[in-house]
Design a protein around this motif. Structure first.
Motif, PDB file in Angstrom:
ATOM      1  N   MET A  99       0.853  -1.187   0.000  1.00 53.01           N
ATOM      2  CA  MET A  99       0.000   0.000   0.000  1.00 53.01           C
ATOM      3  C   MET A  99       0.882   1.227   0.000  1.00 53.01           C
ATOM      4  O   MET A  99       2.082   1.132   0.275  1.00 53.01           O
ATOM      5  CB  MET A  99      -0.956   0.007   1.209  1.00 53.01           C
ATOM      6  N   LYS A 100       0.285   2.354  -0.285  1.00 58.00           N
ATOM      7  CA  LYS A 100       1.037   3.604  -0.309  1.00 58.00           C
ATOM      8  C   LYS A 100       1.483   3.958   1.106  1.00 58.00           C
ATOM      9  O   LYS A 100       0.792   3.677   2.084  1.00 58.00           O
ATOM     10  CB  LYS A 100       0.194   4.730  -0.890  1.00 58.00           C
ATOM     11  N   MET A 101       2.632   4.601   1.186  1.00 54.99           N
ATOM     12  CA  MET A 101       3.188   4.971   2.486  1.00 54.99           C
ATOM     13  C   MET A 101       2.259   5.920   3.239  1.00 54.99           C
ATOM     14  O   MET A 101       2.095   5.804   4.452  1.00 54.99           O
ATOM     15  CB  MET A 101       4.569   5.599   2.312  1.00 54.99           C
ATOM     16  N   THR A 102       1.635   6.839   2.529  1.00 52.46           N
ATOM     17  CA  THR A 102       0.728   7.780   3.201  1.00 52.46           C
ATOM     18  C   THR A 102      -0.459   7.048   3.814  1.00 52.46           C
ATOM     19  O   THR A 102      -0.925   7.428   4.891  1.00 52.46           O
ATOM     20  CB  THR A 102       0.229   8.863   2.227  1.00 52.46           C
ATOM     21  N   MET A 105       0.741   5.410   7.016  1.00 55.00           N
ATOM     22  CA  MET A 105       0.869   6.417   8.072  1.00 55.00           C
ATOM     23  C   MET A 105      -0.500   6.785   8.633  1.00 55.00           C
ATOM     24  O   MET A 105      -0.680   6.879   9.851  1.00 55.00           O
ATOM     25  CB  MET A 105       1.584   7.657   7.529  1.00 55.00           C
ATOM     26  N   PHE A 106      -1.466   6.991   7.746  1.00 57.89           N
ATOM     27  CA  PHE A 106      -2.810   7.358   8.176  1.00 57.89           C
ATOM     28  C   PHE A 106      -3.448   6.252   9.009  1.00 57.89           C
ATOM     29  O   PHE A 106      -4.016   6.518  10.074  1.00 57.89           O
ATOM     30  CB  PHE A 106      -3.694   7.688   6.961  1.00 57.89           C
ATOM     31  N   ILE A 107      -3.351   5.017   8.539  1.00 60.99           N
ATOM     32  CA  ILE A 107      -3.941   3.890   9.269  1.00 60.99           C
ATOM     33  C   ILE A 107      -3.294   3.749  10.648  1.00 60.99           C
ATOM     34  O   ILE A 107      -3.983   3.549  11.650  1.00 60.99           O
ATOM     35  CB  ILE A 107      -3.822   2.582   8.454  1.00 60.99           C
ATOM     36  N   SER A 108      -1.991   3.856  10.700  1.00 57.17           N
ATOM     37  CA  SER A 108      -1.286   3.724  11.971  1.00 57.17           C
ATOM     38  C   SER A 108      -1.701   4.833  12.940  1.00 57.17           C
ATOM     39  O   SER A 108      -1.992   4.571  14.115  1.00 57.17           O
ATOM     40  CB  SER A 108       0.230   3.755  11.749  1.00 57.17           C
ATOM     41  N   ALA A 109      -1.749   6.059  12.472  1.00 55.99           N
ATOM     42  CA  ALA A 109      -2.137   7.184  13.330  1.00 55.99           C
ATOM     43  C   ALA A 109      -3.586   7.023  13.797  1.00 55.99           C
ATOM     44  O   ALA A 109      -3.883   7.219  14.987  1.00 55.99           O
ATOM     45  CB  ALA A 109      -1.957   8.497  12.587  1.00 55.99           C
ATOM     46  N   LEU A 110      -4.459   6.652  12.882  1.00 52.96           N
ATOM     47  CA  LEU A 110      -5.874   6.473  13.234  1.00 52.96           C
ATOM     48  C   LEU A 110      -6.042   5.332  14.228  1.00 52.96           C
ATOM     49  O   LEU A 110      -6.777   5.451  15.219  1.00 52.96           O
ATOM     50  CB  LEU A 110      -6.715   6.221  11.977  1.00 52.96           C
ATOM     51  N   PHE A 111      -5.361   4.232  13.979  1.00 53.54           N
ATOM     52  CA  PHE A 111      -5.444   3.081  14.879  1.00 53.54           C
ATOM     53  C   PHE A 111      -4.998   3.469  16.288  1.00 53.54           C
ATOM     54  O   PHE A 111      -5.671   3.153  17.275  1.00 53.54           O
ATOM     55  CB  PHE A 111      -4.578   1.928  14.344  1.00 53.54           C
ATOM     56  N   CYS A 112      -3.862   4.153  16.389  1.00 54.55           N
ATOM     57  CA  CYS A 112      -3.340   4.550  17.702  1.00 54.55           C
ATOM     58  C   CYS A 112      -4.263   5.554  18.376  1.00 54.55           C
ATOM     59  O   CYS A 112      -4.487   5.480  19.594  1.00 54.55           O
ATOM     60  CB  CYS A 112      -1.926   5.111  17.569  1.00 54.55           C
ATOM     61  N   PHE A 113      -4.810   6.488  17.612  1.00 55.46           N
ATOM     62  CA  PHE A 113      -5.751   7.461  18.172  1.00 55.46           C
ATOM     63  C   PHE A 113      -6.984   6.755  18.723  1.00 55.46           C
ATOM     64  O   PHE A 113      -7.424   7.027  19.846  1.00 55.46           O
ATOM     65  CB  PHE A 113      -6.144   8.495  17.112  1.00 55.46           C
TER      66      PHE A 113
END
Length: 175
Positions: A99-102, A105-113
């Motif tokens: 998948m695209k790097m962006t 990053m978005f999935i990781s940030a959203l998951f952690c949030f």
């Protein structure tokens, strides 16, 4: 990367992520008193280090209000640190998917949030603890720093692997 290796790495990364989520959950189960004691223990270690290097005891050298600020700093640093590690774990899982790097990053940030939100919700039911959206934002900022660290590590590893593969290709072409 070999597909079998990728699947094994994915499984290991998912397991380490789940284990770390359990660690966070366990920290959230601590009562307000035991959480405060852990923070105070960390501040005492810091105070001993300061005393070792400067000869000054912070409990005596600064006001109680400033000492309380140091303890607050350590509490918030702990929030950031545990989510820093969580986001690196999530990024490692996501590196095993194409998948695209962006998007990673978005999935990781959203998951952690979202996990931080559930963690703060959980703390509402723990004696002496409460939910704080500010803590959720602090957790997420730690996660964002972890994402940046994961990207830096990824870039370094990618560069090393690319150079190795080019070098390996040059050696094979020479024969």
């Amino acid at each position: 990367m070999n597909p079998k290796v990728k699947v094994r790495l994915r499984i290991i990364a998912i397991l380490t992520t789940l284990i770390w989520m359990i660690v966070i959950f366990r920290f959230s189960m601590d009562t307000g008193v035991s959480s405060h004691e852990l923070s105070d223990f960390c501040v005492q270690i810091f105070n001993k280090a300061v005393y070792h290097f400067t000869g000054k005891d912070l409990r005596i050298s600064i006001t109680p209000e400033h000492y309380a600020l140091i303890e607050l700093f350590f509490r918030k640093l702990a929030h950031m640190s545990i989510y820093f590690i969580l986001s690196i774990n999530v990024m490692i899982v996501l590196f095993t998917f194409n998948m695209k790097m962006t998007l990673r990053m978005f999935i990781s940030a959203l998951f952690c949030f979202l996990y931080a939100l559930t963690d703060e919700f959980h703390q509402m039911f723990v004696d002496g603890r409460g939910a704080s959206f500010t803590d959720c934002l602090i957790d997420t900022s730690g996660a964002l720093l972890g994402i940046i660290a994961a990207l830096i590590i990824y870039c370094i590893m990618y560069t090393i692997m690319t150079k190795y593969q080019k070098h390996k290709g040059l050696i094979q072409n020479a024969y």
